[in-house]
Write a protein that holds these residues in place. Structure first.
Motif, PDB file in Angstrom:
ATOM      1  N   ASN A   1       0.873  -1.179   0.000  1.00  0.00           N
ATOM      2  CA  ASN A   1       0.000   0.000   0.000  1.00  0.00           C
ATOM      3  C   ASN A   1       0.905   1.223   0.000  1.00  0.00           C
ATOM      4  O   ASN A   1       2.128   1.086  -0.082  1.00  0.00           O
ATOM      5  N   ARG A   2       0.300   2.427   0.053  1.00  0.00           N
ATOM      6  CA  ARG A   2       1.144   3.615  -0.010  1.00  0.00           C
ATOM      7  C   ARG A   2       1.447   4.177   1.362  1.00  0.00           C
ATOM      8  O   ARG A   2       2.521   4.690   1.606  1.00  0.00           O
ATOM      9  N   SER A   3       0.438   4.105   2.293  1.00  0.00           N
ATOM     10  CA  SER A   3       0.611   4.913   3.495  1.00  0.00           C
ATOM     11  C   SER A   3       0.453   4.197   4.833  1.00  0.00           C
ATOM     12  O   SER A   3       0.991   4.687   5.833  1.00  0.00           O
ATOM     13  N   ASP A   4      -0.247   3.070   4.865  1.00  0.00           N
ATOM     14  CA  ASP A   4      -0.585   2.498   6.172  1.00  0.00           C
ATOM     15  C   ASP A   4       0.422   1.411   6.579  1.00  0.00           C
ATOM     16  O   ASP A   4       0.219   0.223   6.387  1.00  0.00           O
TER      17      ASP A   4
ATOM     18  N   THR B   1       5.314 -11.021   2.307  1.00  0.00           N
ATOM     19  CA  THR B   1       6.297  -9.940   2.158  1.00  0.00           C
ATOM     20  C   THR B   1       5.503  -8.642   2.008  1.00  0.00           C
ATOM     21  O   THR B   1       4.464  -8.641   1.349  1.00  0.00           O
ATOM     22  N   VAL B   2       5.960  -7.554   2.616  1.00  0.00           N
ATOM     23  CA  VAL B   2       5.218  -6.296   2.485  1.00  0.00           C
ATOM     24  C   VAL B   2       6.143  -5.191   1.981  1.00  0.00           C
ATOM     25  O   VAL B   2       7.361  -5.244   2.188  1.00  0.00           O
ATOM     26  N   THR B   3       5.547  -4.212   1.321  1.00  0.00           N
ATOM     27  CA  THR B   3       6.326  -3.083   0.827  1.00  0.00           C
ATOM     28  C   THR B   3       5.423  -1.860   0.674  1.00  0.00           C
ATOM     29  O   THR B   3       4.213  -2.003   0.440  1.00  0.00           O
ATOM     30  N   GLN B   4       6.017  -0.684   0.801  1.00  0.00           N
ATOM     31  CA  GLN B   4       5.248   0.530   0.534  1.00  0.00           C
ATOM     32  C   GLN B   4       5.530   1.033  -0.874  1.00  0.00           C
ATOM     33  O   GLN B   4       5.023   2.085  -1.260  1.00  0.00           O
ATOM     34  N   ASP B   5       6.349   0.300  -1.612  1.00  0.00           N
ATOM     35  CA  ASP B   5       6.610   0.692  -2.992  1.00  0.00           C
ATOM     36  C   ASP B   5       6.573  -0.535  -3.904  1.00  0.00           C
ATOM     37  O   ASP B   5       7.566  -1.259  -4.025  1.00  0.00           O
TER      38      ASP B   5
END
Ligand SMILES: NC(=O)c1ccc[n+]([C@@H]2O[C@H](COP(=O)([O-])OP(=O)(O)OC[C@H]3O[C@@H](n4cnc5c(N)ncnc54)[C@H](OP(=O)(O)O)[C@@H]3O)[C@@H](O)[C@H]2O)c1
Length: 273
Positions: free
Chosen positions: A41-44, A58-62
Motif C-alpha cells: 500500500n502507499r501509506s498504512d 512480504t510487504v512493501t510501501q513501494d
C-alpha cells in the motif's frame, strides 16, 4: 488437473479488505504453484506490519521495487486509482498476468492501458470473500493462456464460488452480486428496527433476523425458485399476503431495479475518472 505451471510470485497493489480476503484464501489452499505473496500500500505501515505478522507475507510501501520479480499482479485498490497505477505499470511490466478486482474496471481498460499482449483478467468478487463465500464473476482479456486460467482459478477458489461471464455481463451484474449485499443489509436493518420497536433488545433482534436470512438463503441454495418459496409462506388473503401487498404498493421490486441501475452507472463513472 494440475499442469506444469511455474511457482508464482503474486504482488498485490492495495492491502485492504479484498486483497486480504484473496491472499488469505490462497494461503489456506497451500498450493505448490503459489510461491511468494507480496502486499503493498502507499501509506498504512501498521496495516502492512499486521498483515506480515499474521500471514507471513512480504510487504512493501513501494510496489515498483517488487514488480520485476512478480509473475502475477493483483490490482486491489479503488477503481479511481487504476488509471494512474496502470500508466506507471505499463512502463514496468513484461508479460506479468494482471488481474483487477475493481468495480467498473474491465479487461478492455486494462488492455488499452498496458503493453500489447499483456494477459489480463477482471474479477468482481463480493464482501463474502472475507469468509470464503463470495460469488465472484470473472472474465479474461485476449492474451490469456491455460496457465493464466489455472492461476485465476486458484485466486477465485480461495474466496468462494465463481462464474465466467462476458465483460458486458460483469458491468451489468456488478450491482446484483457485488453491491446487493448492502441492499440486503439495509433490509436487515429495517427489520431489526421493527423488532426493536416491539421491545426486543438490539442484540436479540439481530440474532433473529440474521437466522431468518440465513435459513431463507439456505432454502434458496437448495434450488427451489424464490416465487415458489414465497408462495409457500403466503396464504392467499393471509397475514404475509397483507405485508407483501404493502411492499408491492410501495414499489419494492422497482426500487431494487432502480438501485441496480444507479449502482452500475456510478461504477462506470468512477472507473472512467
Ligand atoms: N470490499 C468489497 O466488498 C469489494 C467487493 C468487490 C470489489 N471490491 C474492489 O476491491 C478493491 C479494493 O477494495 P477494498 O474493499 O479492499 O478497499 P480498502 O479496504 O479501502 O483498501 C484499498 C487499498 O488500496 C490501497 N491503495 C489505494 N490507492 C492506492 C494506490 N494508488 N496505489 C497503491 N495502493 C493504493 C489502500 O492503501 P493506501 O491508501 O495506504 O495506499 C488500501 O490498502 C476496490 O477496487 C473495490 O472496488 C471490493
Amino acid at each position: 488437473m494440475e499442469t506444469q505451471t511455474q511457482r508464482q510470485t503474486v504482488l498485490f497493489i492495495g492491502a485492504g479488505r479484498m486483497a486480504e480476503a484473496i491472499f488469505a484464501g490462497l494461503l489456506r489452499r497451500e498450493d505448490a504453484r503459489i510461491g511468494e505473496i507480496i502486499v503493498s500500500n502507499r501509506s498504512d505501515r501498521e496495516r502492512l506490519a499486521a498483515l506480515q505478522a499474521r500471514y507471513g507475507v512480504t510487504v512493501t510501501q513501494d510496489w515498483r521495487e517488487q514488480i520485476g520479480r512478480s509473475t502475477v499482479v493483483v490490482l486491489a485498490m479503488p477503481p479511481g486509482d487504476h488509471k494512474a497505477v496502470l500508466a506507471e505499470l505499463a512502463s514496468q511490466i513484461g508479460g506479468q498476468f494482471v488481474v483487477t478486482v475493481a468495480a467498473g474496471v474491465g479487461t478492455q481498460l486494462l488492455e488499452a492501458s498496458l503493453p500489447a499482449g499483456t494477459p489480463v483478467a477482471w474479477v468482481m468478487p463480493n464482501t463474502a470473500a472475507m469468509i470464503g463465500e463470495s460469488i465472484s464473476l470473472y472474465t479474461y482479456g485476449q492474451a490469456v493462456h491455460e496457465e493464466h486460467r489455472e492461476i485465476l482459478s486458484l485466486l477465485l477458489a480461495g474466496i468462494g464460488e465463481s462464474a465466467e461471464c462476458t465483460e458486458q455481463q460483469i458491468h451489468e451484474l456488478t450491482a446484483v452480486t457485488g453491491s446487493a449485499p448492502a441492499f440486503l443489509y439495509r433490509f436487515v436493518e429495517a427489520l431489526e428496527a421493527s423488532a426493536v420497536s416491539y421491545g426486543l433488545s438490539a442484540d436479540t433482534a439481530n440474532k433473529l433476523v440474521a437466522q431468518m436470512v440465513y435459513g431463507s438463503a439456505k432454502m434458496l441454495k437448495q434450488g427451489t425458485p424464490p416465487a415458489e418459496l414465497r408462495d409457500g409462506v403466503t396464504t392467499p388473503g393471509g397475514a404475509t399476503a397483507a405485508g407483501l401487498r404493502v411492499l408491492d404498493e410501495r414499489g419494492y421490486a422497482e426500487a431494487l431495479q432502480d438501485a441496480v441501475v444507479a449502482t452500475n452507472a456510478r461504477a462506470r463513472e468512477m472507473a472512467e475518472k
